[in-house]
Structures are given as structure tokens and as C-alpha cells.
Design a protein around this motif. Structure first.
Motif, PDB file in Angstrom:
ATOM      1  N   SER A  96      48.090  48.749  34.190  1.00 50.49           N
ATOM      2  CA  SER A  96      48.302  47.387  33.729  1.00 50.49           C
ATOM      3  C   SER A  96      49.060  47.438  32.408  1.00 50.49           C
ATOM      4  N   SER A 120      49.755  43.900  36.446  1.00 44.53           N
ATOM      5  CA  SER A 120      48.902  44.971  36.934  1.00 44.53           C
ATOM      6  C   SER A 120      49.342  45.392  38.330  1.00 44.53           C
ATOM      7  N   TYR A 125      41.985  47.728  38.893  1.00 47.87           N
ATOM      8  CA  TYR A 125      40.835  46.835  38.791  1.00 47.87           C
ATOM      9  C   TYR A 125      40.310  46.888  37.359  1.00 47.87           C
ATOM     10  N   SER A 126      40.022  45.719  36.800  1.00 45.10           N
ATOM     11  CA  SER A 126      39.319  45.694  35.524  1.00 45.10           C
ATOM     12  C   SER A 126      37.882  46.144  35.754  1.00 45.10           C
ATOM     13  N   GLU A 129      35.999  43.502  37.694  1.00 46.20           N
ATOM     14  CA  GLU A 129      36.428  43.443  39.088  1.00 46.20           C
ATOM     15  C   GLU A 129      35.868  44.618  39.883  1.00 46.20           C
ATOM     16  N   VAL A 140      37.863  42.397  46.389  1.00 46.39           N
ATOM     17  CA  VAL A 140      37.929  41.601  45.179  1.00 46.39           C
ATOM     18  C   VAL A 140      39.373  41.184  44.956  1.00 46.39           C
ATOM     19  N   ASN A 141      39.555  39.947  44.641  1.00 44.44           N
ATOM     20  CA  ASN A 141      40.882  39.393  44.441  1.00 44.44           C
ATOM     21  C   ASN A 141      41.391  39.808  43.064  1.00 44.44           C
ATOM     22  N   ASN A 142      41.817  41.067  42.928  1.00 46.74           N
ATOM     23  CA  ASN A 142      42.198  41.558  41.604  1.00 46.74           C
ATOM     24  C   ASN A 142      43.497  40.917  41.133  1.00 46.74           C
ATOM     25  N   LYS A 143      43.600  40.794  39.823  1.00 44.87           N
ATOM     26  CA  LYS A 143      44.699  40.054  39.215  1.00 44.87           C
ATOM     27  C   LYS A 143      46.009  40.832  39.291  1.00 44.87           C
ATOM     28  N   TYR A 170      47.210  36.558  41.864  1.00 41.64           N
ATOM     29  CA  TYR A 170      46.333  37.585  42.417  1.00 41.64           C
ATOM     30  C   TYR A 170      47.051  38.353  43.524  1.00 41.64           C
TER      31      TYR A 170
END
Length: 206
Positions: A96, A120, A125-126, A129, A140-143, A170
């Protein structure tokens, strides 16, 4: 200036540890973690920083640099690499990158932050997340990206007007979030008060 800018030779660091709890749920991962950051002021109005986060299911490292340009504000760039364990036994890894610009206008008591942008990769994944991955059947709908702008204007001796907005996209759903906030905040004697308008919209989810 960008918030983490330091004078030459100055250093700032932090170390924290704890147990993560996903907001609103007791059924998801709750790992212990260790987190640390360090900032150091370099010559020519440059500040370098780094950080790390380690948990049973997640590891990440971050590096960045900010540069002050005097009357022209400050610009910073930082990157984050992370690896997360998935419920199916596989791992996701990604990067990211974020760019920020900030400028204070002392003569008008205005703080202007613009061109704050983060991108990202699909495998990034954060920490929050990664801990929302509850089972192999879930995703998970990661950003994917986030753009934001914020302006704060002082009014008189005890008041300020703030305007902020962002858009966020996303990877998996194609959804997009948009928000706008306008507010006025003041103080009468020792009492703080405020009034504002908030708009939020999500589109394109599948």
C-alpha cells in the motif's frame, strides 16, 4: 507541515502491545500484537520514519519520508508491506502506498490538506481487515484506493469551520464510498459546542 515532520536530529518513537478486538463482534480473530514506530529528523527539512506490526496471523512493515518546502507546505510518501494468514491456510501479501500534502496559511489561520491518496494492491489487507476473515467461505472487501481532502478555517478567537470529504474504492465488490462533512465548532467560556452536516453514500456493490 505533515504531522510527523521533525527538526533535524530529533527522534520520536513509540512501542505498544495489546490484544485486538474486532468492533461489533466477538466471533472473529482476537490476536495479541506488538506495534512500533520511529521518526527521525534529517537535514534539508526531511523526516524519515519506519514501523512494524507483528501478530500471530499478520506481519507488516512501513517506511516513509516527508519533505518540508517552507511556504509551499510539506509532502510525504510512505509505503506499507503486509502479509496476512487466511482461514483457508493460504497467505495474502501486498503493498500500500500513500501520498500526502499539507499546507498551513498562518496569515488566515487556514489549514489545507489536499492530494491525500492511498493505493493498495489486491493482496493487501490492513490489520483490521485481516482479522475480519472469519472462515474460508468468507471474503473481506479490502480497500483499493482512498482519496481525501480536508480544510479547516479559524473563525474569530474561539471558533473554526471544517470541511472534509473522501472517496474510497474496494477490490472485490467494486463498491465506492463517498462522504462529506461540514461543521462549525466553537467555545463559549468553558463550554465547547459544535454543529455539522454529514453525508455518506455507497454505490456499485455487488
Amino acid at each position: 507541515a505533515v504531522p510527523f515532520m521533525l527538526r533535524q536530529g530529533r527522534m520520536k518513537y513509540s512501542v505498544s502491545a495489546g490484544r485486538y478486538h474486532y468492533p461489533g463482534s466477538t466471533n472473529l480473530h482476537s490476536p495479541t500484537f506488538l506495534q512500533s514506530t520511529i521518526f527521525y529528523g534529517l537535514p534539508m527539512n526531511v523526516t524519515a520514519f519506519g514501523g512494524m506490526l507483528a501478530a500471530q496471523n499478520y506481519h507488516s512493515v512501513a517506511f516513509g519520508m516527508g519533505k518540508g518546502f517552507g511556504d509551499f507546505g510539506a509532502l510525504s510518501v510512505d509505503g506499507n508491506w503486509a502479509k496476512a494468514d487466511r482461514p483457508d491456510g493460504q497467505q495474502s501479501a501486498g503493498q500500500s502506498v500513500r501520498v500526502q500534502y499539507q499546507k498551513n496559511f498562518a496569515s488566515t489561520n487556514t489549514n489545507f490538506s489536499m492530494a491525500s491518496y492511498r493505493y493498495s494492491s489486491g493482496g493487501f489487507y490492513s490489520f483490521s481487515e485481516a482479522n475480519a476473515l472469519g472462515s474460508p467461505a468468507e471474503y473481506v472487501n479490502n480497500k483499493r484506493s482512498r482519496s481525501e481532502v480536508a480544510i479547516s478555517q479559524g473563525v474569530g478567537d474561539n471558533g473554526s469551520v471544517s470541511i472534509s470529504a473522501y472517496t474510497q474504492r474496494y477490490w472485490r465488490s467494486g463498491a465506492e464510498d463517498r462522504t462529506l462533512h461540514i461543521g462549525y465548532y466553537g467555545m463559549i467560556k468553558s463550554v465547547s459546542w459544535g454543529a455539522g452536516y454529514f453525508y455518506a453514500d455507497s454505490t456499485g456493490s455487488k
